[in-house]
Design an enzyme around this catalytic site. Structure first.
Site, PDB file in Angstrom:
ATOM      1  N   GLU A 139      13.322 -31.024 -37.970  1.00 18.03           N
ATOM      2  CA  GLU A 139      14.147 -32.190 -37.629  1.00 18.03           C
ATOM      3  C   GLU A 139      14.940 -32.693 -38.828  1.00 18.03           C
ATOM      4  OE1 GLU A 139      12.148 -35.311 -35.114  1.00 18.03           O
ATOM      5  OE2 GLU A 139      10.478 -33.940 -35.389  1.00 18.03           O
ATOM      6  N   GLN A 198       8.059 -18.791 -33.721  1.00 14.22           N
ATOM      7  CA  GLN A 198       8.054 -19.605 -32.505  1.00 14.22           C
ATOM      8  C   GLN A 198       9.285 -19.352 -31.631  1.00 14.22           C
ATOM      9  OE1 GLN A 198       7.471 -23.756 -33.446  1.00 14.22           O
ATOM     10  NE2 GLN A 198       7.466 -24.439 -31.315  1.00 14.22           N
ATOM     11  N   HIS A 227      10.888 -36.939 -31.398  1.00 12.31           N
ATOM     12  CA  HIS A 227      10.694 -35.543 -31.789  1.00 12.31           C
ATOM     13  C   HIS A 227      11.228 -34.604 -30.704  1.00 12.31           C
ATOM     14  CE1 HIS A 227       8.876 -31.852 -33.279  1.00 12.31           C
ATOM     15  NE2 HIS A 227       8.158 -31.738 -32.173  1.00 12.31           N
ATOM     16  N   GLU A 237       3.994 -30.177 -39.481  1.00  9.29           N
ATOM     17  CA  GLU A 237       4.217 -31.221 -38.477  1.00  9.29           C
ATOM     18  C   GLU A 237       3.229 -32.353 -38.743  1.00  9.29           C
ATOM     19  OE1 GLU A 237       4.115 -29.578 -34.477  1.00  9.29           O
ATOM     20  OE2 GLU A 237       6.234 -29.033 -34.612  1.00  9.29           O
TER      21      GLU A 237
END
Lengths: 438, 438
Positions: free
Chosen positions: B385, B251, B145, B210
């Site tokens: 991702e 973020q 990750h 997540e």
């Protein structure tokens, strides 16, 4: 709306004589709330109000009938073992209770006021955490601090592009918040010196304090329901001093990319008395005036009340005392003096930003301002700034020098408001000593 | 010491028929703890254990005398409204209680076991937070990750120099943790697109999930008293699934220099059943094998037990379901499948690192692993991702595409352990839907 009410009248006098001294932090115009116990850990904790060098025990005052006539919710909250219930009741309850306490403690010619029996010498009491703190959030609201620290890493471009838009903050550790007087064990952690290839686990060599102001959430908000800037102050119960102890060497190695963690979580110290917004009303001032070239806050962080009275002129001082100084009877050395009015972001802006994504705040949550540094060099709120990353030293009266804190050093934070025509309102002290046995 | 005891014996059968199905998440070898209530918010919350499609109400079982003979502390903890008390009792108490519950639920030929009256259909119960969570900490323990995310920002140098030494973590927000099934309101916040000069306050356009594993602290530690790696697992009560919802655009703009804040604090979802270490014992495996060129963990994070059995082979899956898919009766689409054994840091290393500076943990604290991503492309634990920062899309069975989550999308996390010669041990589900009315 921020307004000064009769409880701030400077002509009020208390029958508690020590409260009438002009340099007392706790005159009848202050009336901060705290939680204390007498007689060791087997005794229960109770809510009190500071008055001069005494504490008015609200629990026994209530049992003596001094709060008769107040709503049942307030009387129940007074009898609790911490302030969370009272915090959750909201501004009207807080002001109602303050008004009654002001009346109880006011000198009105009686020789033996009924509350005398509920008065305890501060020296007999152990102060505890004022609330069960669900979450602790630490901001970064001084542009001078952010600039001074940024210069150490990026001399040409100290301030990051988001700073003037975002009240930057991080979640802190709630479990390791303690009240003034708790000794601090020097933390160990991974650090890597510039000349080392790999890190080592060892005691921090760059232990620092941070002079901050904290504010407790009163009534909270539901998840998904942001608090507007116009309503933000209604949700703030009161303020205290905060020392956000920081291990700079641990911080430097760990903080990328998710921010400070173990560099801060070993201890946070707060002053035990929460000074209410009512007590601070005479000392409100305009929010920090931004430079002409600075952007205005985005609209969700902007309203005219906040611009005109969002600031608070609290004088803040940090002192250091070494073991040698104490042995020689030398008074603590002042390291800085500044004002909370120089913060780039107001407490209302911090709270509104915090909830702007729908995050729920709960009664008893603690928000802190981040290091309070001012424009002048004498107003830098931590050693990292004062010694420019440890490249210079502070000389103590004993001839000792410090870049960072040594074992046995005590850090003392003080805060107070003074203004012509009003009684002084003080925060008391926030003390912490680095343990010698570490 | 991690050892498999008789409660994991695969030959055990329960008189609760649904628990004996080979694909049940909750056979008698699992026995995870949770907190539930029946009949709405006026009813009190109680501790239960999942068994098949039923819940054993521990409170009423205790009142019926089924825990007679166990220490008083355990019986008191069982009657509490959440698991904090039980968590604080430590490993011997947990194993003692598990052994008794295994006996209560075991098929031994009786036609009407005494506990029948304490059995509740899961479908009648509302699951609540298993504990009052004092502090929540989120790690970053998957090197895959960290590398995948790092590549988006620094293609040539994705992994920061501290990663292989420091179990990186940040403090999360405890107040906004909710159990599976709680709907998620899309957060608003400051975001700045690459082509914009200044940020705007608006609804997040890059909302992500997540996939993480969480673990609850059992017995805590005193401030200043680190927990060694050898003792770390003794302080862990059990594990659950965690969805650390993330607003990637918020973020990106806010996270410098203090890490994620509002991008995460709007909501975190956990699965309601805490699977204990005893239940997971058969599925322990070696800690992640580091590459030859990788440094060894510093000694405070290293011991042979942790190397040999510090890992846990939990299969973890994430699914998505859009409103169109649900309307058309299409099953949720699997987005990823990986294993918790691929984490660079073990749960013992995370816990020991957390306390290495003296930080105190308390019973009920939640630690989470950070996004669990594996080496393969099909084991990426978040959309950031999977779609490489939104530059590609996932195609749903309806022909819709997603770079990030749309309103009405539901994310479902599942976790389970399977191994030849042992009963399946599952975590159940961790569900959350993005509200349509935002």
């Amino acid at each position: 709306m921020i307004s000064i009410n009769a409880t701030s009248d400077p002509s009020l006098r208390s029958w508690v004589e020590s409260a009438n001294s002009p340099d007392s932090d706790f005159p009848i115009q202050n009336l901060p709330f705290g939680v204390f116990r007498c007689g060791g850990i087997t005794e229960s904790s109770q809510i009190g109000v500071a008055i001069g060098d005494r504490i008015l025990n609200l629990s026994s005052s209530c049992q003596a009938g001094l709060f008769q006539g107040l709503p049942q919710e307030i009387q129940e909250a007074i009898l609790a073992s911490n302030l969370n219930l009272l915090m959750g009741l909201g501004q009207i309850a807080w002001s109602t209770l303050r008004d009654r306490i002001s009346n109880i403690l006011r000198w009105n010619g009686e020789t033996t006021p009924a509350a005398t029996a509920s008065l305890i010498p501060m020296s007999d009491a152990e102060m505890l955490l004022p609330a069960s703190i669900g979450d602790y959030t630490d901001f970064y609201a001084s542009i001078f601090h952010a600039t001074n620290v940024g210069k150490l890493f990026r001399p040409d471009n100290p301030l990051l592009p988001n700073y003037k838009y975002v009240p930057i903050a991080y979640h802190g550790r709630a479990s390791s918040i303690f009240t003034s007087g708790t000794s601090i064990k020097r933390p160990s952690g991974q650090t890597k010196k510039p000349d080392e290839q790999i890190p080592s686990f060892r005691a921090s060599q760059r232990l620092d304090y941070e002079l901050e102001v904290g504010f407790f959430v009163g009534s909270g908000n539901e998840l998904g329901q942001p608090i507007t800037i116009e309503k933000a102050e209604e949700h703030i119960f009161g303020l205290c001093l905060v020392n956000d102890w920081s291990a700079r060497d641990i911080q430097a190695w760990e903080y990328q990319p998710l921010g400070p963690f173990l560099a801060k979580s070993f201890a946070t110290t707060i002053s035990p008395w929460i000074v209410t917004k009512d007590a601070l009303a005479p000392f409100r001032c305009p929010a920090f005036q931004r430079a002409k070239e600075d952007p205005l806050p985005l609209s969700y962080l902007s309203d005219s009340d906040n611009t005109q009275l969002g600031g608070i002129d609290i004088t803040l001082e940090a002192f250091i005392s070494s073991p040698q100084m104490r042995e020689q009877g030398i008074e603590p050395l002042r390291l800085s003096r500044g004002s909370f009015k120089q913060m780039y972001w107001t407490i209302a802006q911090m709270l509104t930003h915090h909830t702007s994504n729908g995050c729920n705040l709960r009664a008893g949550d603690l928000l802190a301002s981040g290091t309070v540094s001012g424009e002048s060099d004498s107003a830098r709120g931590c050693l990292l700034e004062i010694t420019q990353g440890g490249s210079s030293t502070v000389e103590l009266p004993t001839g000792e020098v410090r870049s960072f804190l040594a074992d046995g050093d005590e850090v003392i934070l003080r805060g107070y408001c003074e203004k012509e025509g009003f009684a002084r309102v003080g925060f008391g002290e926030c003390r912490g000593m680095i343990r010698l046995d570490t």
